[in-house]
Write a protein that holds these residues in place. Structure first.
Motif, PDB file in Angstrom:
ATOM      1  N   ASP A 170       0.829  -1.201   0.000  1.00  0.00           N
ATOM      2  CA  ASP A 170       0.000   0.000   0.000  1.00  0.00           C
ATOM      3  C   ASP A 170       0.867   1.256   0.000  1.00  0.00           C
ATOM      4  O   ASP A 170       2.007   1.249   0.479  1.00  0.00           O
ATOM      5  N   TYR A 225      -7.062   0.975   9.816  1.00  0.00           N
ATOM      6  CA  TYR A 225      -6.260   0.317   8.789  1.00  0.00           C
ATOM      7  C   TYR A 225      -5.830  -1.074   9.254  1.00  0.00           C
ATOM      8  O   TYR A 225      -5.844  -2.033   8.473  1.00  0.00           O
ATOM      9  N   ARG A 226      -5.476  -1.180  10.534  1.00  0.00           N
ATOM     10  CA  ARG A 226      -5.008  -2.449  11.094  1.00  0.00           C
ATOM     11  C   ARG A 226      -6.125  -3.490  11.150  1.00  0.00           C
ATOM     12  O   ARG A 226      -5.893  -4.686  11.020  1.00  0.00           O
ATOM     13  N   ALA A 260      -9.140  -3.490   9.234  1.00  0.00           N
ATOM     14  CA  ALA A 260      -9.953  -3.745   8.047  1.00  0.00           C
ATOM     15  C   ALA A 260      -9.127  -3.577   6.778  1.00  0.00           C
ATOM     16  O   ALA A 260      -8.330  -2.643   6.661  1.00  0.00           O
ATOM     17  N   ALA A 261      -9.353  -4.478   5.824  1.00  0.00           N
ATOM     18  CA  ALA A 261      -8.613  -4.422   4.564  1.00  0.00           C
ATOM     19  C   ALA A 261      -9.282  -3.518   3.546  1.00  0.00           C
ATOM     20  O   ALA A 261      -8.671  -3.168   2.536  1.00  0.00           O
ATOM     21  N   ALA A 262     -10.531  -3.131   3.801  1.00  0.00           N
ATOM     22  CA  ALA A 262     -11.276  -2.316   2.839  1.00  0.00           C
ATOM     23  C   ALA A 262     -11.620  -0.962   3.453  1.00  0.00           C
ATOM     24  O   ALA A 262     -11.902  -0.858   4.652  1.00  0.00           O
ATOM     25  N   ASN A 322      -9.830  -1.906  -1.674  1.00  0.00           N
ATOM     26  CA  ASN A 322      -9.228  -2.968  -0.869  1.00  0.00           C
ATOM     27  C   ASN A 322      -7.718  -2.746  -0.758  1.00  0.00           C
ATOM     28  O   ASN A 322      -7.040  -2.458  -1.756  1.00  0.00           O
ATOM     29  N   TYR A 323      -7.211  -2.891   0.457  1.00  0.00           N
ATOM     30  CA  TYR A 323      -5.798  -2.666   0.728  1.00  0.00           C
ATOM     31  C   TYR A 323      -5.115  -3.941   1.202  1.00  0.00           C
ATOM     32  O   TYR A 323      -5.757  -4.857   1.723  1.00  0.00           O
ATOM     33  N   ALA A 324      -3.799  -3.960   1.033  1.00  0.00           N
ATOM     34  CA  ALA A 324      -3.021  -5.147   1.388  1.00  0.00           C
ATOM     35  C   ALA A 324      -2.790  -5.262   2.888  1.00  0.00           C
ATOM     36  O   ALA A 324      -2.564  -6.344   3.410  1.00  0.00           O
ATOM     37  N   GLY A 325      -2.806  -4.121   3.586  1.00  0.00           N
ATOM     38  CA  GLY A 325      -2.531  -4.133   5.020  1.00  0.00           C
ATOM     39  C   GLY A 325      -1.055  -4.044   5.342  1.00  0.00           C
ATOM     40  O   GLY A 325      -0.665  -4.113   6.517  1.00  0.00           O
ATOM     41  N   SER A 326      -0.228  -3.888   4.332  1.00  0.00           N
ATOM     42  CA  SER A 326       1.211  -3.667   4.521  1.00  0.00           C
ATOM     43  C   SER A 326       1.629  -2.554   3.574  1.00  0.00           C
ATOM     44  O   SER A 326       1.112  -2.437   2.462  1.00  0.00           O
ATOM     45  N   HIS A 359       3.981  -0.915   9.933  1.00  0.00           N
ATOM     46  CA  HIS A 359       3.298  -1.525   8.788  1.00  0.00           C
ATOM     47  C   HIS A 359       4.146  -1.501   7.520  1.00  0.00           C
ATOM     48  O   HIS A 359       3.753  -2.086   6.504  1.00  0.00           O
TER      49      HIS A 359
END
Length: 366
Positions: free
Chosen positions: A183, A272-273, A275-277, A287-291, A316
């Protein structure tokens, strides 16, 4: 435009008065207290109510144009003429020499004005491509962008308001070429200029989706800057309007890969931590990768706020990812620099590359 008190009393003729650049120039004249007269060749021109004084002129190819212009200059005491129309400008640039040599065209060629931003963008692109940064990166270098793509980045960015200058855009371009996937997260987006640059580079280099974090609320903007110059100007901004401008700037470039959270940085990190969306009415669901591959920190510059931003988000950032601390060199205080130096000292084993370009500190993790 800086006019003397005497010149302010001598009208500038704006013709044709309804063009967008004419109306922009009218607003500048109003702010400066400059007397203006608008003129049009239309029987009914919707811009007429915007002008304090108005006149009708035939089209420049009408046989009666020069006589009508001469009469208008004499009767109204016109001292100069502004025209953003290239045909009108070219014609007046020739005929005024004989008709009214004392009456200047106040602006340069509209063709030059229209093209200057594009020419500058091409020049910046050529310079950036000719002098790549020698970054000691742990990530293989991606191919350079074609000159036209890079020029487009500069041109579109510089139409937007904001403090991201060409030197920083060049640096962001270079680190995007040395980026892993993940991200792209920006803390402090304001009107969206640097967000656009990051999002565009993320797409061109296949890095990931872009998430912008900003509360867009005045209570989170107090910087406690030295001398209070920054804090004293907070009341000039409308933060709801700033968000609308951000949306207007970014929406044309979004393909479900850009979104925002209207939250303070630490609260946004919690979401952010978890939820991925991310959903917003303007951008829909992203949609996010979370990293994180690129973390751009440009929020509140008070030391405590900058330190909190780094502490909340740096964990992150993936190996090979970048942290950019904007305004590391800042004339109004040392908050970002103190926070950045502390991170450098505490996390030096994690950092593979570090440099300052312009006013920003760029760090790549091992």
């Amino acid at each position: 435009m800086h006019a003397s008190p005497t010149a302010l009393n001598k009208p500038i003729l704006i013709f044709p008065a309804g063009m967008p650049r004419s109306l922009d120039y009218l607003e500048r004249c109003k702010r400066d207290g400059q007397t203006v007269i608008g003129a049009s060749s239309l029987a009914y021109d919707v811009s007429k109510p915007a002008y304090p004084e108005w006149a009708f002129l035939p089209y420049v190819n009408d046989p009666g144009f020069l006589e009508a212009l001469q009469l208008l200059i004499t009767q109204r005491g016109i001292a100069s003429i502004y025209t953003p129309n290239p045909v009108v400008w070219s014609y007046l640039n020739e005929v005024l020499k004989n008709l009214q040599p004392a009456i200047p065209l106040i602006n340069a060629s509209p063709v030059h004005d229209e093209m200057s931003g594009y020419r500058s963008a091409m020049a910046h692109a050529r310079k950036t491509l000719a002098t790549p940064l020698p970054i000691a990166s742990v990530v293989d270098t991606k191919p350079a962008l074609p000159e036209l793509q890079l020029a487009t980045l500069f041109r579109h960015a510089n139409v937007m308001p904001g403090m991201c200058d060409d030197e920083k855009i060049s640096a962001l371009y270079e680190i995007a070429r040395h980026s892993v996937r993940g991200d792209v997260v920006e803390i402090g987006s304001a009107w969206g200029k640097s967000a656009f640059v990051l999002a565009r580079l993320a797409r061109l280099h296949d890095i990931g989706h872009t998430l912008c974090i900003d509360p867009w609320q005045s209570e989170y903007v107090v910087q406690n800057d030295t001398g209070g110059l920054v804090d004293n100007c907070i009341h000039h901004y409308d933060y709801d309007e700033a968000l609308r401008v951000f949306e207007m700037n970014l929406l044309p470039y979004s393909a479900n890969d850009i979104n925002y959270l209207r939250l303070p940085s630490v609260a946004a990190e919690q979401q952010y931590r978890q939820a991925a969306a991310v959903y917003s009415p303007s951008f829909g669901t992203t949609n996010y990768a979370g990293s994180i591959a690129l973390l751009h920190i440009d929020g509140n510059h008070a030391y405590e706020a900058a330190q909190a931003d780094i502490a909340a988000w740096e964990k992150h950032v993936v190996a090979g990812g970048w942290i950019i601390i904007d305004d590391y060199v800042w004339p109004y205080g040392d908050g970002p620099q103190r926070a950045g130096d502390e991170f450098l000292a505490q996390q030096q084993q994690r950092i593979s590359s570090a440099f300052v370009m312009g006013t920003a500190l760029f760090l790549q993790l091992r």
